[in-house]
Design a protein around this motif. Sequence first.
Motif, short mmCIF file in Angstrom:
data_model
loop_
_atom_site.label_atom_id
_atom_site.label_comp_id
_atom_site.label_asym_id
_atom_site.label_seq_id
_atom_site.Cartn_x
_atom_site.Cartn_y
_atom_site.Cartn_z
N ASN A 42 -47.53 24.07 116.19
CA ASN A 42 -46.95 25.45 115.88
C ASN A 42 -46.62 25.54 114.46
O ASN A 42 -46.53 26.37 113.68
N ASN A 45 -49.43 25.69 112.22
CA ASN A 45 -50.13 26.85 112.39
C ASN A 45 -49.04 27.95 111.45
O ASN A 45 -50.09 28.74 110.81
N ALA A 63 -55.91 28.28 112.12
CA ALA A 63 -54.65 28.30 113.15
C ALA A 63 -55.29 28.58 114.42
O ALA A 63 -54.92 28.12 115.51
N ILE A 67 -55.05 26.46 118.02
CA ILE A 67 -54.47 26.94 119.33
C ILE A 67 -55.50 26.41 120.19
O ILE A 67 -55.06 25.93 121.34
N TYR C 48 -45.96 35.86 112.46
CA TYR C 48 -47.74 35.92 112.17
C TYR C 48 -47.66 37.31 111.74
O TYR C 48 -48.39 37.76 110.72
N GLN C 60 -51.97 34.09 119.77
CA GLN C 60 -50.87 33.17 120.02
C GLN C 60 -50.08 33.77 121.46
O GLN C 60 -49.57 32.85 122.26
#
Lengths: 101, 416, 169, 391
Positions: A42, A45, A63, A67, C48, C60
């Motif tokens: 993370n 990311n 990103a 994931i 984000y 996410q």
Amino acid sequence: MAPISTLHYLVVAAALFILGVIGVLTRRNVVIVLMSIELILNAVNLNLVAFSRIWGLHGQIFAIFVITDAAAEAAVGLGILIAFFRNKETVNMDEVDLMKW
Amino acid sequence: MLDYITSYLKSDLTPGSAGNLFWAFVYIVLIFLGLSVAVIAMNWLERKILAHMQVRLGPMRVGPHGLLQPIADALKLLIKEDIMPSAADPWVFWSAPLLVVITAFTVFVVVPFGPTHAVTDMNIGVLFMLGVSSLSVLGVVMAGWASNSHYPLMGALRSSAQMVSYEIAMGLAVISAVLMTSLNNEGTGTLSMIGIVQAQQAQHVWFAFKFFPLGLIAFFIFAVAMVAETNRAPFDLPEAESELTAGFHTEYSGFRWSLFFLAEYSAMIAVSSIAVTLWLGGWMRPFPNALNGETWDLVFSLVPGLTFLLLAAITFYSTARMPKHPYFKVQTIGLGGFGAVLALIGVALFIPPVRDRVQDIFWFSAKVAFSMYMYIWYRGTFPRYRFDQLMKVGWKVLLPLGIGVLVLTAIAGILF
Amino acid sequence: MAPVATTFFFYFLSALTVLSGVLVITRKNAVHSALALIVSLLGQAALYLMLYAPFVAGVQIILYAGGIMVLFLFVIMLVSIEKAQKEEQFNQQWLVGLAAALALGALFVLVYVKGRALFPDRGILMPEQSNTQQVAVLLYGNYMFTFEIASLLLLVAIIGAVVMAKKRI
Amino acid sequence: MTDRTTIDRTTIDRTSHLELEQHDKTFLDSNELIINMGPQHPATHGVLRVVLKLDGEKVLGTECVIGYLHRGVEKIAEHRTYTMFNPYVDRMDYVAAVSNGLGYCGAVEKLLNVEAPRRAQYIRVILTELNRLASHMLWLGTHALDIGAITPLFYTFRDREEILKIFEKYCGARLTTHAFRIGGCSYETYDGFEREVKKFLDFVAPKIDEYEELLTTNRIWVERTKDVGKISARECIALGVTGPVLRASGVKWDLRKAQPYAAYADFDFEIPVGENGDTYDRYIVRMQEMRQSLRIIDQAIGKIPDGPIMAKVAKVMKPPVGEIYHSIEAPKGELGYFIVSDGSTQPYRVRVRPPSFVNLQALDMMVRGALVADVIAVIGTLDIVLGEVDR
């Protein structure tokens, strides 16, 4: 206060990364080690998305791939964990010292 | 200040998109209140409708026709002792109902009750809704685990497996609806909730009837998956009373239990609003393609007022049928007063400016109400699935069907 | 819309993210760790959003918080954790680990101080409206091949997980 | 590490005793979770406690713990005269009290060597068959409720109410009727009894269609009940299982035909049998039985003879020394009374063979290898009444 720049995000990401590294290196519980790996991913990311603000959207694509990778890693990791637990009846990282069972 | 407040009313944006914090706050409060009232009404309606399906009367004692029953229930739940098992994990036990409630309410941030009647319009609206509602499974799992008891744990495991597997079928159905939004000249689709309804307006069709029967099948998949998502009959295994007593909230009582109750019903309303937005034309009135034109617009604009007048008429009829006995005096007056309020609302809805403002909200709520009625109907009719059968339906029926519909929709979109 | 109180939200969210990150690696109970990780992930999703990446934020929430973490919780519930809680939580090399982490931190500080010029403060503000579209165009255009490989990776992961976790094949 | 044997229905050892002590701490592995279902559980039809040994959701074995409703009915009998004991039997299977009374009265009559008059026999048949309907309706409602269909419960209770009204008019009680006396019936039928029963028959026939409409072809119902709790005819006989459970396995065994008692020999009816012995077949068999009961009642009402309702029985009964076993086909299976007389006014020993208790034995065999949800379905389909199991 100074306006929020990319560097601010990078610092947060670095903090998360270091936390993840500490977790991986020091914890004995396999589940928490796996979660620390998620923290590291993370952090990466966050870096990627922060950079995408400057250099275009490619960072966000990366990103998303990270994931995806995290999902795959979690599935396989937890699968190994279950197999390990079934044989050893523990989730202690230090006990993972056999290459086969 | 006054300018700030009035300036928004003239714009045709949602408060969130216009950046108007005041109105956003007003909308949030309105939605919160409206949702609470809807849950209370739903509680009463479910008991009444189920009762009438089952040849009984349902609540009749508290207030006329049991109208005050939900309030009495709420009071009882609030006053009840709040028990926490001694072996429970206090923090997780405490936060699980909160998480469930928060996720259930947060979803409503993007629900469009009308072209401007939403808190905000995100360009990832659908994704946001699915994401946030998928968080509620965490609350369920937390509740089941924190209770430190067998039945809740089994309920939690069941529900997490169920919710995760039905989310996939749900997502596939949603994607085929999103695909339909891209059938315009630019070829650009949208994930925004308002954008999806506007796409349906531009194409003059509800997506449920687009590419017949593809849209209908996608809607069907979603309709099944949303019942499973909200753990309602016939997919209510996590809280199957006859098997797991009460599933994941067995150990909860009083206020905390009422939070679960509140969350369950608002989650039902939330997924129903996604279904309505995606397939049933959101705030559009019925028959946008067949019956268009000024006259029909006028006719349909009268429906809200007429509906309330009809409800008032039913209420007055029931008032007239109340037993003529001093004991029932207060109740009769109460019921008559309720009818009068309904009639007043009905009359107010005929006034042209109100009529125009309320149209969208009315049609949206009416469609959601229909969906809620279906929920109750399912509960009254179907036996419960077994766990392996539930998984079979999810993975072997809905998932392939969803993929098929998605592919066919894409092909149909290119061909037509 | 214009962002509101960016500074406040940034500091609030990053504090939330980092503090729950600390909780992740310090809690005894794995469930508490997982819950802290979820909070951390949600905080990151909000970050984000502040970086004008709403699609990644949505992914996410759905994938990480709703999918992977549920998997984690599921597994934690399957394996008994009472025993693990009573044991020593940190292994013998915790000093080494801490030192390595500190060295890494020093490296980061060095890089950020020395290479400040590399990260210009001005941010190109992405037009929020079309973020999803732009991501889609890139994903199915430039990164098509990668995308397919990712799907293969997921397939392998599914098979791998099933093979590992199955009691007997 | 415990031995990990594959658990599936074909290889499972269905007779071994369940060892509850031997289990691991979690349920990741094969034999783990012990769940205590009952005695306070919504789906165990009373105070039955079933200890389940689970592998995830799969049932490895069960152990029934009974006795929470034990009242020592059989012991009470030893201190009551034959007449005084009659009301007690109503409290055993309280949803089919009339059948209990019929069995007991029949047994004592056999012991005394008297026979109830024909009219009394006909009234007995009518009331017993009505009671069979009531019992099956209650079973249907609760069974459907266990499987998740909440609506049939209210439909069946609505119609059962009509039967209870007839009982109430006949003998003043709705549930624990005490309708029969040793040697005949306590009461003559009330005015309009025939008419009301006929009216009820016309009323209830379409209602049974209504239940079937709700359930018989309902996909979820069929999926939930087909191949669930299968038991073969052989296993049924080995365990002594009787009643609809036995008949659903394909054995055409009904005491009303096999050794007719009361006036059953006079009537024309069929014994519905199933094929697979699964929960669905038991459901079908019971539904058919309800229709057959209607047929019997219809015939009985049509040719109910006139005459006395009581045979000549001494006020103080002193049956000759000896023992007798008399059994009838109660709604749930063979209900037998074994009475030992020592020649005094009180029975020396009364032993009841309750169908619920015997049928409950089959539970463990029927649910091994099935899922938790099936346990509920099977408890429902066995149609047990805890009052009768524990006595």
